[in-house]
Design a protein around this motif. Structure first.
Motif, PDB file in Angstrom:
ATOM      1  N   THR A 146       0.873  -1.176   0.000  1.00  0.00           N
ATOM      2  CA  THR A 146       0.000   0.000   0.000  1.00  0.00           C
ATOM      3  C   THR A 146       0.908   1.222   0.000  1.00  0.00           C
ATOM      4  O   THR A 146       2.094   1.119  -0.297  1.00  0.00           O
ATOM      5  CB  THR A 146      -0.977  -0.020   1.192  1.00  0.00           C
ATOM      6  OG1 THR A 146      -1.927   1.044   1.044  1.00  0.00           O
ATOM      7  CG2 THR A 146      -0.263   0.120   2.520  1.00  0.00           C
ATOM      8  N   ASP A 147       0.357   2.397   0.271  1.00  0.00           N
ATOM      9  CA  ASP A 147       1.201   3.584   0.250  1.00  0.00           C
ATOM     10  C   ASP A 147       1.062   4.382   1.540  1.00  0.00           C
ATOM     11  O   ASP A 147       0.234   4.062   2.397  1.00  0.00           O
ATOM     12  CB  ASP A 147       0.902   4.445  -0.985  1.00  0.00           C
ATOM     13  CG  ASP A 147      -0.574   4.549  -1.267  1.00  0.00           C
ATOM     14  OD1 ASP A 147      -1.302   5.098  -0.412  1.00  0.00           O
ATOM     15  OD2 ASP A 147      -1.011   4.080  -2.330  1.00  0.00           O
ATOM     16  N   ALA A 159      -2.091   5.557   3.598  1.00  0.00           N
ATOM     17  CA  ALA A 159      -2.899   4.651   4.420  1.00  0.00           C
ATOM     18  C   ALA A 159      -2.669   4.882   5.909  1.00  0.00           C
ATOM     19  O   ALA A 159      -3.419   4.345   6.744  1.00  0.00           O
ATOM     20  CB  ALA A 159      -2.590   3.197   4.066  1.00  0.00           C
ATOM     21  N   VAL A 201       3.543  -6.114   5.297  1.00  0.00           N
ATOM     22  CA  VAL A 201       2.889  -5.160   4.398  1.00  0.00           C
ATOM     23  C   VAL A 201       3.926  -4.110   4.017  1.00  0.00           C
ATOM     24  O   VAL A 201       4.523  -3.468   4.878  1.00  0.00           O
ATOM     25  CB  VAL A 201       1.673  -4.488   5.062  1.00  0.00           C
ATOM     26  CG1 VAL A 201       1.092  -3.402   4.146  1.00  0.00           C
ATOM     27  CG2 VAL A 201       0.610  -5.523   5.402  1.00  0.00           C
ATOM     28  N   ILE A 250       5.084  -0.575   2.430  1.00  0.00           N
ATOM     29  CA  ILE A 250       4.533   0.762   2.253  1.00  0.00           C
ATOM     30  C   ILE A 250       5.431   1.562   1.314  1.00  0.00           C
ATOM     31  O   ILE A 250       6.626   1.714   1.574  1.00  0.00           O
ATOM     32  CB  ILE A 250       4.416   1.511   3.597  1.00  0.00           C
ATOM     33  CG1 ILE A 250       3.563   0.715   4.595  1.00  0.00           C
ATOM     34  CG2 ILE A 250       3.808   2.896   3.376  1.00  0.00           C
ATOM     35  CD1 ILE A 250       3.530   1.342   5.984  1.00  0.00           C
ATOM     36  N   TYR A 255      -1.556  -4.769  -4.665  1.00  0.00           N
ATOM     37  CA  TYR A 255      -1.328  -3.370  -4.283  1.00  0.00           C
ATOM     38  C   TYR A 255      -2.665  -2.675  -4.050  1.00  0.00           C
ATOM     39  O   TYR A 255      -3.522  -2.623  -4.944  1.00  0.00           O
ATOM     40  CB  TYR A 255      -0.537  -2.640  -5.365  1.00  0.00           C
ATOM     41  CG  TYR A 255      -0.480  -1.140  -5.152  1.00  0.00           C
ATOM     42  CD1 TYR A 255      -0.026  -0.599  -3.948  1.00  0.00           C
ATOM     43  CD2 TYR A 255      -0.887  -0.268  -6.147  1.00  0.00           C
ATOM     44  CE1 TYR A 255      -0.001   0.769  -3.749  1.00  0.00           C
ATOM     45  CE2 TYR A 255      -0.848   1.111  -5.954  1.00  0.00           C
ATOM     46  CZ  TYR A 255      -0.410   1.625  -4.757  1.00  0.00           C
ATOM     47  OH  TYR A 255      -0.381   2.979  -4.549  1.00  0.00           O
ATOM     48  N   LEU A 256      -2.841  -2.135  -2.856  1.00  0.00           N
ATOM     49  CA  LEU A 256      -4.027  -1.379  -2.490  1.00  0.00           C
ATOM     50  C   LEU A 256      -3.692   0.098  -2.600  1.00  0.00           C
ATOM     51  O   LEU A 256      -2.907   0.634  -1.807  1.00  0.00           O
ATOM     52  CB  LEU A 256      -4.477  -1.733  -1.071  1.00  0.00           C
ATOM     53  CG  LEU A 256      -4.760  -3.219  -0.828  1.00  0.00           C
ATOM     54  CD1 LEU A 256      -5.212  -3.450   0.610  1.00  0.00           C
ATOM     55  CD2 LEU A 256      -5.800  -3.754  -1.807  1.00  0.00           C
ATOM     56  N   ALA A 257      -4.293   0.772  -3.585  1.00  0.00           N
ATOM     57  CA  ALA A 257      -3.861   2.111  -3.974  1.00  0.00           C
ATOM     58  C   ALA A 257      -4.712   3.213  -3.359  1.00  0.00           C
ATOM     59  O   ALA A 257      -5.932   3.075  -3.200  1.00  0.00           O
ATOM     60  CB  ALA A 257      -3.900   2.239  -5.493  1.00  0.00           C
ATOM     61  N   TYR A 296      -2.420   5.879  -8.367  1.00  0.00           N
ATOM     62  CA  TYR A 296      -2.994   4.640  -8.920  1.00  0.00           C
ATOM     63  C   TYR A 296      -2.602   4.469 -10.385  1.00  0.00           C
ATOM     64  O   TYR A 296      -2.195   3.374 -10.813  1.00  0.00           O
ATOM     65  CB  TYR A 296      -4.516   4.666  -8.771  1.00  0.00           C
ATOM     66  CG  TYR A 296      -5.235   3.596  -9.557  1.00  0.00           C
ATOM     67  CD1 TYR A 296      -5.284   2.277  -9.111  1.00  0.00           C
ATOM     68  CD2 TYR A 296      -5.869   3.908 -10.761  1.00  0.00           C
ATOM     69  CE1 TYR A 296      -5.943   1.294  -9.840  1.00  0.00           C
ATOM     70  CE2 TYR A 296      -6.527   2.929 -11.494  1.00  0.00           C
ATOM     71  CZ  TYR A 296      -6.557   1.635 -11.026  1.00  0.00           C
ATOM     72  OH  TYR A 296      -7.206   0.664 -11.762  1.00  0.00           O
ATOM     73  N   THR A 321      -8.652   1.735  -4.186  1.00  0.00           N
ATOM     74  CA  THR A 321      -9.506   1.663  -2.990  1.00  0.00           C
ATOM     75  C   THR A 321     -10.546   2.775  -2.933  1.00  0.00           C
ATOM     76  O   THR A 321     -11.503   2.676  -2.167  1.00  0.00           O
ATOM     77  CB  THR A 321      -8.653   1.753  -1.707  1.00  0.00           C
ATOM     78  OG1 THR A 321      -8.059   3.055  -1.619  1.00  0.00           O
ATOM     79  CG2 THR A 321      -7.579   0.670  -1.681  1.00  0.00           C
ATOM     80  N   GLU A 327      -8.143   3.656   3.899  1.00  0.00           N
ATOM     81  CA  GLU A 327      -7.197   2.849   3.126  1.00  0.00           C
ATOM     82  C   GLU A 327      -6.434   1.902   4.047  1.00  0.00           C
ATOM     83  O   GLU A 327      -6.177   0.740   3.717  1.00  0.00           O
ATOM     84  CB  GLU A 327      -6.231   3.784   2.395  1.00  0.00           C
ATOM     85  CG  GLU A 327      -5.290   3.098   1.425  1.00  0.00           C
ATOM     86  CD  GLU A 327      -4.312   4.084   0.797  1.00  0.00           C
ATOM     87  OE1 GLU A 327      -3.388   3.614   0.110  1.00  0.00           O
ATOM     88  OE2 GLU A 327      -4.447   5.313   1.004  1.00  0.00           O
ATOM     89  N   SER A 367      -6.207  -2.274   4.218  1.00  0.00           N
ATOM     90  CA  SER A 367      -4.911  -2.962   4.266  1.00  0.00           C
ATOM     91  C   SER A 367      -4.858  -3.943   5.431  1.00  0.00           C
ATOM     92  O   SER A 367      -4.327  -5.052   5.301  1.00  0.00           O
ATOM     93  CB  SER A 367      -3.779  -1.931   4.387  1.00  0.00           C
ATOM     94  OG  SER A 367      -3.770  -1.047   3.288  1.00  0.00           O
TER      95      SER A 367
END
Length: 286
Positions: A7-8, A11, A23, A25, A86-88, A97, A121, A128, A132
């Motif tokens: 994720t980024d 989040a 996870v 980041i 990947y959860l954007a 994204y 997301t 977010e 995650s």
């Protein structure tokens, strides 16, 4: 074989938690007083430093994760044969994204067998982060990438995101809100309440006189139609009010856990000091 969750930094996940739950980041960047800062790692810009500078008149800006950052991360996992989910950060609020999608296409040309799944997301901050956390829990319970992605795509339309801000100026300055909508933020003792709509847009939904009334209204909206027993409260500078929100949320029989997290520097750049937020998951799509 297990898969990697990425994720980024929007989040707002605790980095120690992320490391212990495997996870990864990736960090957006912040330019503050002419200096570009990281938002992940030991040298990251903290929200405390950022918000203090904003109180003194600084006007920071944020930069999306670029294609090269994604390309490096995706290639690393492709080379090791590890699949990626990947959860954007919401595509409506950032170009991050789209950068990920472009990098994925480039890596798949080099590694056609690589598995890189990307979920927009349409969320930010604790929302977010909530997704995650759910993804990491699903993977730990033995769900594969496809099952985890399907679960996240089922939950994300039901994610509720509410922000109570002191001043809409910062959102207007960063282009996340129109100037017309921001005018209400300049009215005396009017506390704007915003939410993330179904299409991912951040929209004002109420103008409340006074912070206490604003908190009450936010709680009322966030606790309708609950489907999950966990809620997340986020804050910038006002931990006492965040604790109050937690106590009030726990009075609801449908909630048995409330996580309090500080808003990270990227989100704080756009919402400013004094912001509170609540994130819950409902039964029906928002």
């Amino acid at each position: 074989m297990t898969f990697k969750i990425i994720t980024d930094s929007t989040a707002d996940l605790d980095e120690k938690w992320a490391q212990s739950h495997d996870v990864e980041i990736l960090g957006l960047h912040i330019t503050l007083d002419g200096v570009v800062y990281e938002t992940v790692g030991d040298k990251r810009l903290t929200s405390e430093v950022l918000l203090e500078q904003m109180k003194n008149g600084s006007k920071p800006t944020t930069s999306q994760i670029n294609v090269g950052q994604f390309e490096e991360a995706f290639r690393r996992h492709a080379e090791s044969g590890q699949a990626v989910l990947y959860l954007a950060f919401s595509s409506v609020l950032s170009g991050t994204y789209q950068s990920a999608v472009m990098a994925r296409e480039m890596i798949l040309e080099e590694y056609p067998e690589a598995v890189i799944e990307i979920v927009d997301t349409l969320a930010a901050a604790g929302g977010e982060g909530y997704l995650s956390i759910l993804a990491a829990q699903a993977r730990d319970e033995g769900k594969n990438l496809e099952e985890t992605k399907a679960m996240i795509e089922d939950v994300l339309p039901r994610l509720r995101t509410y922000f109570l801000v002191d001043d809409l100026y910062h959102l207007m300055r960063g282009g996340r809100l129109s100037k017309g909508s921001a005018i209400i933020g300049s009215l005396v003792n009017i506390k704007p309440l915003l939410w993330l709509a179904a299409d991912g847009k951040l929209l004002p939904i109420a103008k409340v006189r006074g912070r206490k009334k604003g908190m009450k209204e936010m709680l009322s909206l966030a606790t309708q139609d609950l489907a999950h027993k966990t809620a997340i409260v986020a804050y910038s500078t006002d931990l006492d009010s965040a604790q109050t929100l937690k106590e009030n949320l726990l009075e609801n029989p449908m909630i048995d856990e409330v996580l309090i997290v500080p808003l990270g520097p990227v989100i704080s750049t756009h919402v400013g000091p004094g912001t509170l937020a609540v994130f819950t998951i409902g039964k029906e799509a928002r």
